[in-house]
Write a protein that holds these residues in place. Structure first.
Motif, PDB file in Angstrom:
ATOM      1  N   GLY A   1       7.761   5.442   6.359  1.00  0.00           N
ATOM      2  CA  GLY A   1       7.247   7.112   6.288  1.00  0.00           C
ATOM      3  C   GLY A   1       6.031   7.113   7.069  1.00  0.00           C
ATOM      4  N   HIS A   2       5.008   7.979   6.462  1.00  0.00           N
ATOM      5  CA  HIS A   2       3.658   8.200   7.315  1.00  0.00           C
ATOM      6  C   HIS A   2       2.469   8.199   6.320  1.00  0.00           C
ATOM      7  CE1 HIS A   2       6.577  10.471   9.277  1.00  0.00           C
ATOM      8  NE2 HIS A   2       5.911  10.214  10.116  1.00  0.00           N
ATOM      9  N   PHE A   3       1.413   8.020   6.500  1.00  0.00           N
ATOM     10  CA  PHE A   3       0.086   7.718   5.960  1.00  0.00           C
ATOM     11  C   PHE A   3      -0.541   8.693   5.831  1.00  0.00           C
ATOM     12  CE2 PHE A   3      -4.779   7.399   6.454  1.00  0.00           C
ATOM     13  CZ  PHE A   3      -4.626   6.420   5.280  1.00  0.00           C
TER      14      PHE A   3
ATOM     15  N   VAL B   1      -6.792  -5.885  18.959  1.00  0.00           N
ATOM     16  CA  VAL B   1      -6.771  -5.619  20.145  1.00  0.00           C
ATOM     17  C   VAL B   1      -5.619  -4.832  20.781  1.00  0.00           C
ATOM     18  CG1 VAL B   1      -6.814  -8.519  21.019  1.00  0.00           C
ATOM     19  CG2 VAL B   1      -4.955  -7.950  20.638  1.00  0.00           C
ATOM     20  N   LYS B   2      -5.018  -4.169  19.618  1.00  0.00           N
ATOM     21  CA  LYS B   2      -4.380  -3.262  19.886  1.00  0.00           C
ATOM     22  C   LYS B   2      -4.428  -2.098  18.881  1.00  0.00           C
ATOM     23  CE  LYS B   2      -2.604  -2.853  23.725  1.00  0.00           C
ATOM     24  NZ  LYS B   2      -2.830  -1.716  24.792  1.00  0.00           N
ATOM     25  N   VAL B   3      -4.190  -0.963  18.587  1.00  0.00           N
ATOM     26  CA  VAL B   3      -3.935  -0.253  17.648  1.00  0.00           C
ATOM     27  C   VAL B   3      -2.685   0.450  17.837  1.00  0.00           C
ATOM     28  CG1 VAL B   3      -4.389   1.616  16.837  1.00  0.00           C
ATOM     29  CG2 VAL B   3      -6.038   0.096  17.441  1.00  0.00           C
ATOM     30  N   LEU B   4      -1.296   0.311  16.644  1.00  0.00           N
ATOM     31  CA  LEU B   4      -0.157   0.281  16.809  1.00  0.00           C
ATOM     32  C   LEU B   4      -0.239   1.934  16.165  1.00  0.00           C
ATOM     33  CD1 LEU B   4       2.008  -2.622  16.791  1.00  0.00           C
ATOM     34  CD2 LEU B   4       0.960  -1.580  18.986  1.00  0.00           C
ATOM     35  N   SER B   5       0.613   2.957  16.190  1.00  0.00           N
ATOM     36  CA  SER B   5       0.575   3.940  15.447  1.00  0.00           C
ATOM     37  C   SER B   5       1.994   4.413  15.299  1.00  0.00           C
ATOM     38  CB  SER B   5       0.421   5.333  16.072  1.00  0.00           C
ATOM     39  OG  SER B   5       0.408   6.665  15.142  1.00  0.00           O
ATOM     40  N   ILE B   6       2.807   3.563  13.883  1.00  0.00           N
ATOM     41  CA  ILE B   6       4.010   2.996  13.708  1.00  0.00           C
ATOM     42  C   ILE B   6       4.572   3.827  12.400  1.00  0.00           C
ATOM     43  CG2 ILE B   6       4.089   1.738  15.670  1.00  0.00           C
ATOM     44  CD1 ILE B   6       4.047  -0.678  13.254  1.00  0.00           C
ATOM     45  N   SER B   7       6.003   4.707  12.327  1.00  0.00           N
ATOM     46  CA  SER B   7       6.333   4.698  11.287  1.00  0.00           C
ATOM     47  C   SER B   7       7.493   4.488  11.152  1.00  0.00           C
ATOM     48  CB  SER B   7       6.226   6.523  11.065  1.00  0.00           C
ATOM     49  OG  SER B   7       7.135   7.108  11.956  1.00  0.00           O
ATOM     50  N   ASN B   8       8.653   4.035   9.437  1.00  0.00           N
ATOM     51  CA  ASN B   8       9.569   3.395   9.681  1.00  0.00           C
ATOM     52  C   ASN B   8      10.182   2.311  10.809  1.00  0.00           C
ATOM     53  OD1 ASN B   8      10.154   5.484   7.250  1.00  0.00           O
ATOM     54  ND2 ASN B   8      10.081   7.149   9.386  1.00  0.00           N
TER      55      ASN B   8
ATOM     56  N   ASN C   1       6.509   6.808   1.407  1.00  0.00           N
ATOM     57  CA  ASN C   1       5.417   6.375   1.946  1.00  0.00           C
ATOM     58  C   ASN C   1       4.799   5.342   2.037  1.00  0.00           C
ATOM     59  OD1 ASN C   1       5.835   8.732   3.861  1.00  0.00           O
ATOM     60  ND2 ASN C   1       5.300  10.047   2.178  1.00  0.00           N
ATOM     61  N   PHE C   2       4.490   4.341   2.697  1.00  0.00           N
ATOM     62  CA  PHE C   2       4.055   3.124   2.191  1.00  0.00           C
ATOM     63  C   PHE C   2       3.980   1.516   2.975  1.00  0.00           C
ATOM     64  CE2 PHE C   2       8.259   2.238   1.145  1.00  0.00           C
ATOM     65  CZ  PHE C   2       8.653   1.074   1.129  1.00  0.00           C
ATOM     66  N   THR C   3       3.570   0.266   2.592  1.00  0.00           N
ATOM     67  CA  THR C   3       3.154  -0.868   3.446  1.00  0.00           C
ATOM     68  C   THR C   3       3.651  -1.814   3.203  1.00  0.00           C
ATOM     69  OG1 THR C   3       1.436  -1.258   4.358  1.00  0.00           O
ATOM     70  CG2 THR C   3       1.804   0.032   5.627  1.00  0.00           C
ATOM     71  N   VAL C   4       3.646  -3.013   3.290  1.00  0.00           N
ATOM     72  CA  VAL C   4       4.541  -3.738   2.536  1.00  0.00           C
ATOM     73  C   VAL C   4       4.052  -5.065   3.576  1.00  0.00           C
ATOM     74  CG1 VAL C   4       5.794  -5.469   1.624  1.00  0.00           C
ATOM     75  CG2 VAL C   4       6.838  -3.222   1.162  1.00  0.00           C
ATOM     76  N   GLU C   5       2.632  -5.507   3.123  1.00  0.00           N
ATOM     77  CA  GLU C   5       1.993  -6.466   4.558  1.00  0.00           C
ATOM     78  C   GLU C   5       2.045  -7.926   3.511  1.00  0.00           C
ATOM     79  OE1 GLU C   5      -0.113  -9.310   5.564  1.00  0.00           O
ATOM     80  OE2 GLU C   5      -0.914  -8.490   4.118  1.00  0.00           O
ATOM     81  N   ALA C   6       3.339  -9.300   4.376  1.00  0.00           N
ATOM     82  CA  ALA C   6       3.342 -10.574   4.134  1.00  0.00           C
ATOM     83  C   ALA C   6       2.953 -10.902   5.006  1.00  0.00           C
ATOM     84  CB  ALA C   6       4.462 -10.685   3.099  1.00  0.00           C
TER      85      ALA C   6
ATOM     86  N   GLU D   1       0.938  -1.432  -0.219  1.00  0.00           N
ATOM     87  CA  GLU D   1       0.170  -0.323  -0.099  1.00  0.00           C
ATOM     88  C   GLU D   1       0.807   1.336   0.114  1.00  0.00           C
ATOM     89  OE1 GLU D   1      -3.197  -0.157   3.127  1.00  0.00           O
ATOM     90  OE2 GLU D   1      -3.703   2.010   2.869  1.00  0.00           O
ATOM     91  N   GLY D   2       0.772   1.670  -0.703  1.00  0.00           N
ATOM     92  CA  GLY D   2       1.426   3.287  -1.029  1.00  0.00           C
ATOM     93  C   GLY D   2       0.839   4.438  -1.507  1.00  0.00           C
ATOM     94  N   VAL D   3       0.570   6.166  -0.642  1.00  0.00           N
ATOM     95  CA  VAL D   3       0.200   7.245  -0.398  1.00  0.00           C
ATOM     96  C   VAL D   3       0.850   8.267  -1.515  1.00  0.00           C
ATOM     97  CG1 VAL D   3      -1.325   5.902   1.187  1.00  0.00           C
ATOM     98  CG2 VAL D   3       1.026   7.824   1.477  1.00  0.00           C
ATOM     99  N   ASP D   4       2.155   7.780  -2.108  1.00  0.00           N
ATOM    100  CA  ASP D   4       2.870   8.671  -2.721  1.00  0.00           C
ATOM    101  C   ASP D   4       2.471   8.510  -4.110  1.00  0.00           C
ATOM    102  OD1 ASP D   4       5.139   8.866  -0.815  1.00  0.00           O
ATOM    103  OD2 ASP D   4       5.716   6.562  -1.615  1.00  0.00           O
ATOM    104  N   ASN D   5       2.679   9.935  -4.666  1.00  0.00           N
ATOM    105  CA  ASN D   5       2.061  10.444  -5.754  1.00  0.00           C
ATOM    106  C   ASN D   5       3.008  10.162  -7.586  1.00  0.00           C
ATOM    107  OD1 ASN D   5       0.026  11.749  -4.638  1.00  0.00           O
ATOM    108  ND2 ASN D   5       0.594  14.009  -4.718  1.00  0.00           N
TER     109      ASN D   5
END
Lengths: 242, 141
Positions: free
Chosen positions: A124-126, A146-153, A111-116, A9-13
């Motif tokens: 980066g940031h959302f 059960v938890k919400v994490l707020s993280i970057s990098n 700014n992105f996430t890679v999930e496998a 998921e990426g949010v960069d232009n």
């Protein structure tokens, strides 16, 4: 990798399809090289004695070297050698996600996430200065978090199952045969680090969370089979209030 | 360019959804649905089982396969044994439990916030459920 959900998921232009194609092609390459369930993979050839490690590709040699380092760092709890054969899957997944994360950064993704398979590289940031929100899945009710994490990098990895040994944990009637660990979530400096230490610490049972506590730059959240969570001292720092 | 990015996200999310659906099985059409199988794990199967030993299908987890054998005694599941299990989540290594350190503990509390992504060992548990469900479908009276 076949059978394993992968989400980028990426949010960069500037992000484009061909970047994503490259990322997925890399995961395919990793699967074809390291899967012990593919007879033609390099690792399968090594396990059959048809290929010597020194004749294998650079990545195979890297993985063997990293696995040995991890074995030393975890007092032997992490080991890719099982009898006569080698199964590096405990280190390859996090490593592959990290490689793809670095690939995307070389392609100017910021700014992105890679999930496998539930392990995540968070870069980066959302949005603006707002970090990414990562849920920690409930180990017994898989539709819930059960938890919400707020993280970057950082990297976030979870080891765990419903099960311990040969017994089913039954949360309804309390038929618990083995009081043990249902899941262990580890936050680390990147997904490679988080994944390898989550795998090793999970193998340590209830001691695993203390191992993470003592590891500089890592935080952990352990859920036992009774549904009680144990947190390392800095874990709250990454949690959004409930 | 922005438009392209958004489109690609939708496509990827769909791929992930399809893969996840495949893992959990079709929610409406097959007995390997995630919801039904979870109920079995939680101990309230709405069916009766014949005594015996039943081998489940091989189900795909991360990098490896999971296959279980269900043992039914007195019409109840009395044991589930692994025939195959990915070795990176192996439980073969154990150490003795000593006193827990003074880390904070809390009861699990379900959260409702929206998140962008989720961490958890979903694939292997999904594969387990799938294999067990296929074993139990053979045992149904």
């Amino acid at each position: 990798m076949m059978g394993m959900p992968i989400t980028i998921e990426g949010v960069d232009n500037n992000a484009c399809f061909s970047d994503i194609d490259q990322a997925f092609a890399y995961f395919d390459y990793v699967d074809h090289t390291f899967s012990t369930y593919k007879p033609q993979s390099e690792i399968s050839c090594i396990n059959r004695g048809e290929l010597k490690l020194e004749d294998a590709g650079d990545d195979m040699q890297t993985i063997f070297r990293l696995a040995e380092q991890t074995k030393q760092a975890t007092h032997g709890f992490f080991d890719i050698h099982h009898g006569d054969s080698v199964d590096p899957s405990g280190i390859v997944k996090g490593w592959a996600i990290e490689q793809v994360s670095q690939l995307l950064q070389r392609l100017e993704w910021k700014n992105f996430t890679v999930e496998a398979g539930g392990d995540i590289a968070v870069v980066g940031h959302f949005s603006g200065t707002t970090p990414w929100k990562v849920g920690v899945r409930h180990p017994f009710e898989i539709e819930k978090i059960v938890k919400v994490l707020s993280i970057s990098n950082l990297g976030v990895a979870t080891s765990g199952t419903y099960l311990r040994g040969h017994h089913i944990y039954n949360p309804r009637n309390g038929d618990v045969v083995v009081a043990d660990i249902a899941s262990l979530t580890v936050i680390g400096p990147n997904i490679y680090e988080a994944d390898r230490f989550a795998t090793a610490a999970f193998a340590m049972g209830s001691q695993g969370i203390q191992f993470i506590e003592n590891l500089a730059g890592f935080e952990g959240y352990m859920i036992d089979s009774h549904g009680t969570a144990t947190l390392t001292t800095g874990f709250d720092h990454y949690c959004l209030p409930s | 360019m922005k438009k392209i990015v958004i489109s690609s996200l939708v496509v990827l999310a769909f791929v992930a959804y399809v893969l996840r659906s495949r893992f959990g099985g079709d929610q409406t059409a097959t007995p390997t649905s995630n919801a039904a199988a979870t109920n079995v794990v939680l101990g309230t199967p709405p069916v009766t089982y014949k005594d015996g030993t039943y081998t489940g299908s091989v189900a795909d987890a991360f990098y490896g396969n999971i296959q279980v054998k269900a043992i039914i005694t007195g019409a109840k599941i009395t044991d589930v044994q692994f025939l195959q299990y990915p070795s990176d989540r192996s439980n073969s290594v154990r150490i003795n439990t000593v006193a827990m350190p003074l880390l904070r503990q809390e009861a699990l509390q379900v959260q409702t916030a929206n998140v962008q992504t989720i961490t958890g060992a979903t694939a292997s548990s999904g594969a387990f459920v799938q294999s067990l469900q296929s074993a139990l479908s053979q045992a149904q009276v």
